[in-house]
Design an enzyme around this catalytic site. Structure first.
Site, short mmCIF file in Angstrom:
data_model
loop_
_atom_site.label_atom_id
_atom_site.label_comp_id
_atom_site.label_asym_id
_atom_site.label_seq_id
_atom_site.Cartn_x
_atom_site.Cartn_y
_atom_site.Cartn_z
N ASP A 36 0.82 -1.22 0.00
CA ASP A 36 0.00 0.00 0.00
C ASP A 36 0.86 1.27 0.00
O ASP A 36 0.39 2.34 0.35
CB ASP A 36 -0.94 -0.01 1.21
CG ASP A 36 -0.19 -0.13 2.51
OD1 ASP A 36 1.05 -0.37 2.46
OD2 ASP A 36 -0.80 0.00 3.58
N HIS A 239 20.89 1.01 -21.55
CA HIS A 239 20.12 1.63 -20.47
C HIS A 239 20.38 0.91 -19.16
O HIS A 239 19.46 0.42 -18.49
CB HIS A 239 18.62 1.69 -20.82
CG HIS A 239 18.28 2.82 -21.73
ND1 HIS A 239 17.04 3.03 -22.26
CD2 HIS A 239 19.05 3.84 -22.21
CE1 HIS A 239 17.05 4.11 -23.04
NE2 HIS A 239 18.27 4.62 -23.02
N ASP A 256 24.53 8.97 -17.76
CA ASP A 256 23.40 9.56 -18.49
C ASP A 256 22.43 10.04 -17.42
O ASP A 256 21.74 9.23 -16.80
CB ASP A 256 22.79 8.50 -19.41
CG ASP A 256 21.76 9.07 -20.37
OD1 ASP A 256 21.25 10.18 -20.12
OD2 ASP A 256 21.44 8.39 -21.37
N ASP A 267 18.41 15.92 -20.60
CA ASP A 267 18.91 14.56 -20.90
C ASP A 267 20.35 14.68 -21.38
O ASP A 267 20.60 15.04 -22.53
CB ASP A 267 18.00 13.94 -21.98
CG ASP A 267 18.37 12.49 -22.29
OD1 ASP A 267 19.22 11.93 -21.58
OD2 ASP A 267 17.81 11.94 -23.25
N HIS A 346 22.17 2.49 -31.78
CA HIS A 346 20.94 3.24 -31.47
C HIS A 346 20.80 4.49 -32.33
O HIS A 346 21.68 4.84 -33.12
CB HIS A 346 20.86 3.58 -29.97
CG HIS A 346 22.01 4.42 -29.47
ND1 HIS A 346 22.16 5.74 -29.80
CD2 HIS A 346 23.03 4.11 -28.65
CE1 HIS A 346 23.23 6.21 -29.19
NE2 HIS A 346 23.79 5.24 -28.49
N HIS A 350 16.37 12.14 -30.04
CA HIS A 350 14.91 12.12 -29.92
C HIS A 350 14.42 13.49 -29.48
O HIS A 350 15.20 14.30 -28.96
CB HIS A 350 14.49 11.05 -28.90
CG HIS A 350 15.23 11.16 -27.59
ND1 HIS A 350 14.87 12.02 -26.59
CD2 HIS A 350 16.37 10.53 -27.15
CE1 HIS A 350 15.73 11.91 -25.58
NE2 HIS A 350 16.65 11.03 -25.89
N HIS A 357 11.60 11.47 -23.55
CA HIS A 357 11.38 11.06 -24.95
C HIS A 357 10.03 11.66 -25.34
O HIS A 357 9.00 11.01 -25.22
CB HIS A 357 11.35 9.54 -25.08
CG HIS A 357 12.66 8.89 -24.74
ND1 HIS A 357 12.79 7.56 -24.47
CD2 HIS A 357 13.91 9.41 -24.62
CE1 HIS A 357 14.06 7.28 -24.20
NE2 HIS A 357 14.77 8.39 -24.28
N GLU A 381 23.08 12.34 -29.60
CA GLU A 381 23.74 11.45 -28.67
C GLU A 381 24.42 10.24 -29.33
O GLU A 381 24.02 9.10 -29.10
CB GLU A 381 22.75 10.97 -27.59
CG GLU A 381 21.43 10.43 -28.11
CD GLU A 381 20.50 9.99 -26.97
OE1 GLU A 381 20.95 9.19 -26.15
OE2 GLU A 381 19.36 10.45 -26.92
N TYR A 385 30.14 1.51 -28.47
CA TYR A 385 30.01 0.53 -27.39
C TYR A 385 30.85 -0.69 -27.77
O TYR A 385 30.54 -1.40 -28.72
CB TYR A 385 28.53 0.16 -27.22
CG TYR A 385 27.69 1.41 -27.03
CD1 TYR A 385 27.52 1.96 -25.75
CD2 TYR A 385 27.13 2.07 -28.12
CE1 TYR A 385 26.79 3.14 -25.58
CE2 TYR A 385 26.41 3.25 -27.95
CZ TYR A 385 26.25 3.78 -26.69
OH TYR A 385 25.55 4.94 -26.51
N ARG A 403 29.34 7.51 -24.69
CA ARG A 403 28.21 8.23 -25.29
C ARG A 403 28.35 9.68 -24.85
O ARG A 403 28.71 9.94 -23.69
CB ARG A 403 26.87 7.64 -24.85
CG ARG A 403 25.67 8.41 -25.41
CD ARG A 403 24.33 7.64 -25.35
NE ARG A 403 23.81 7.43 -24.00
CZ ARG A 403 23.73 6.26 -23.40
NH1 ARG A 403 24.17 5.16 -24.01
NH2 ARG A 403 23.23 6.15 -22.18
N GLU A 405 26.01 13.28 -25.04
CA GLU A 405 24.64 13.70 -25.38
C GLU A 405 24.38 15.14 -24.94
O GLU A 405 24.66 15.52 -23.80
CB GLU A 405 23.65 12.77 -24.67
CG GLU A 405 22.19 13.16 -24.85
CD GLU A 405 21.23 12.15 -24.23
OE1 GLU A 405 21.60 11.49 -23.23
OE2 GLU A 405 20.10 12.03 -24.74
N1 GLY Z 1 18.39 9.07 -21.13
C1 GLY Z 1 17.79 8.25 -22.10
C2 GLY Z 1 18.16 8.64 -23.46
O1 GLY Z 1 19.22 9.21 -23.66
O2 GLY Z 1 17.43 8.48 -24.40
MN MN Z 2 18.50 10.82 -24.86
MN MN Z 3 20.24 10.24 -22.12
#
Ligand code: GLY
Ligand code: MN
Ligand code: MN
Length: 436
Positions: A36, A239, A256, A267, A346, A350, A357, A381, A385, A403, A405
């Site tokens: 709960d 992720h 990230d 982000d 990837h 976005h 997102h 981004e 990898y 990465r 971004e």
């Molecule tokens: N933080 C998730 C992405 O970069 O899409």
């Molecule tokens: Mn992102």
């Molecule tokens: Mn990100």
């Protein structure tokens, strides 16, 4: 934000609704964490975009008639005994005072009035991704109406609310851009704090705690998504959110992390050395990803397609991978056969806004890709990898993941990098650490 902003968004939304239609938007449902006890409540993004109202158990109804339009908000009523446990509510009177809608009623009234609302117009807009139970209630009512011989209308045309809201949310207003900038200025503080800290032998989640503390200390109640703190080979899980490994002196950490400020996301990914200093192999990979990111950001302008940016990133990374001996062959051929995707699997970025997102359209009604327009905000981004257990890789690169971004606003003149103040070059990152 000023109530007038939400009012004008509702008016815009109403203009775009088909004639003789009604739209139902539900607040988010409180999610149970365990038995709960609950997760912190976060309002549904579309509902917030159109109301600015942060309470649970609410419904926004927009009614579009032939000549007139009406906005109704159903809200949870004041209840002393429940407020003792879960906090103050505005109630009907409080909402009337602070929100400029035509009518305010309690949520219980919504249940009673639903059928009447549905039969008042020919068409219904619904967020088809709302909670199952809520959608079922609407469906049951429509079904009952379909048997009725006296109902004025039986709505048989259903539309997805997002068809309108997604398009509206694609172009950010100056107020929204300011909120994203504020989120980014808080996120910057957190990234710089972590860059400057000693990190060897800490557990990844200890750094996550630093982000959470810095976010809250600077006025951001929450992160915009679960922070990724990925030491060494963990960065090869895109992720990775376990954040439970020890950080080793010789590794990189892919971080990230971005806060949410007043419902707007940031982000940001930075990849930094635990020791404060990149080794030669790490630097080679880092510089390649950085060069790629800067090149792609530089290409952002009105009319450009995301797929152009994606191809630009693939070409740049693939060329670099051939130079470093990671891939062998002709760049064009490698891309044609998707060999580069093994190490850059990837998308280039976005939309970002109220959701990290942001669910704004990527394609138009005909399935054609939507080009960048001034006011859109997107992430850029790229990453590489290189898994530890990939025996095809030169040994020195195994276990490296990078990465980088940033959050980019498309402008009439080209672009503005909203996160340009967050340290990114090798020299900037190493300098921040040496200040400790
Ligand atoms: N933080 C998730 C992405 O970069 O899409
Ligand atoms: Mn992102
Ligand atoms: Mn990100």
């Amino acid at each position: 934000m000023d109530e007038l902003i939400y009012k004008s968004r509702r008016e815009d939304f109403l203009v775009q609704m088909k004639k003789s239609s009604v739209a139902l938007l539900f607040s988010a449902t409180q999610k149970i964490r365990s038995n709960d006890t609950e997760f912190p409540y976060r309002q549904d993004s579309d509902f917030y975009y159109l109301t600015g109202f942060k309470e649970d158990n609410a419904v926004l109804v927009l009614v579009k008639g032939e000549k007139s339009a009406k906005e109704i908000l159903f809200v949870q009523k004041k209840d002393k005994s429940l407020e003792l446990w879960t906090g103050k509510r505005l109630g009907v009177e409080g909402v009337k005072e602070h929100f400029d809608v035509d009518k305010v009623y309690t949520s219980e009234c919504f249940e009673k009035r639903l059928k009447k609302i549905l039969q008042s117009k020919k068409r219904v807009y619904l967020d088809l991704f709302s909670e199952e139970k809520k959608l079922l209630r609407v469906r049951e009512n429509i079904q009952e109406l379909s048997h009725s011989r006296t109902a004025k209308y039986t709505p048989i045309k259903l539309y997805h609310v997002r068809e309108i809201s997604q398009k509206m949310r694609a172009i950010k207003t100056p107020v929204e851009i300011e909120l994203i900038k504020k989120a980014l200025s808080i996120t910057k503080e957190a990234h710089h704090k972590v860059m400057s800290m000693k990190k060897a032998e800490l557990v990844e989640y200890e750094l996550q705690a630093v982000y959470e503390y810095e976010f809250k200390k600077n006025g951001a109640y929450s992160d915009a998504y679960t922070t990724i703190i990925a030491g060494g080979d963990n960065g090869n899980t895109l992720h990775y959110i376990n954040n439970s490994s020890l950080l080793h002196e010789d590794d990189l950490i892919l971080i990230d992390a971005g806060c949410e400020y007043e419902m707007y996301a940031s982000d940001i990914t930075r990849t930094i050395p635990v020791s404060g200093k990149f080794n030669a192999a790490q630097k080679e990979i880092y510089e390649l990803v950085l060069k790629t990111e800067l090149k792609v950001i530089d290409a952002v302008k009105e009319g450009v397609l995301r797929s152009d940016l994606q191809m630009m990133a693939r070409e740049s990374l693939c060329e670099g991978m051939v130079e470093l001996g990671i891939l062998k062959g002709d760049v064009k051929e490698l891309i044609k056969e998707n060999y580069d995707k093994r190490y850059f699997p990837h998308g280039i970025g976005h939309w970002i806004g109220i959701d990290v997102h942001d669910p704004c359209p990527y394609k138009d009604k005909k399935g054609k890709e939507i080009a960048l327009q001034a006011g859109m905000v997107l992430t850029v981004e790229p990453g590489l990898y290189l898994p530890l257990d990939d025996m095809d890789l030169p040994e020195k690169y195994r276990g490296i993941a990078v990465r980088i971004e940033d959050d980019i606003l498309v402008t009439k003149k080209g672009f503005e990098n909203l996160s340009c103040e967050i340290a990114k070059s090798v020299a900037e990152i190493e300098k921040l650490y040496s200040r400790t």
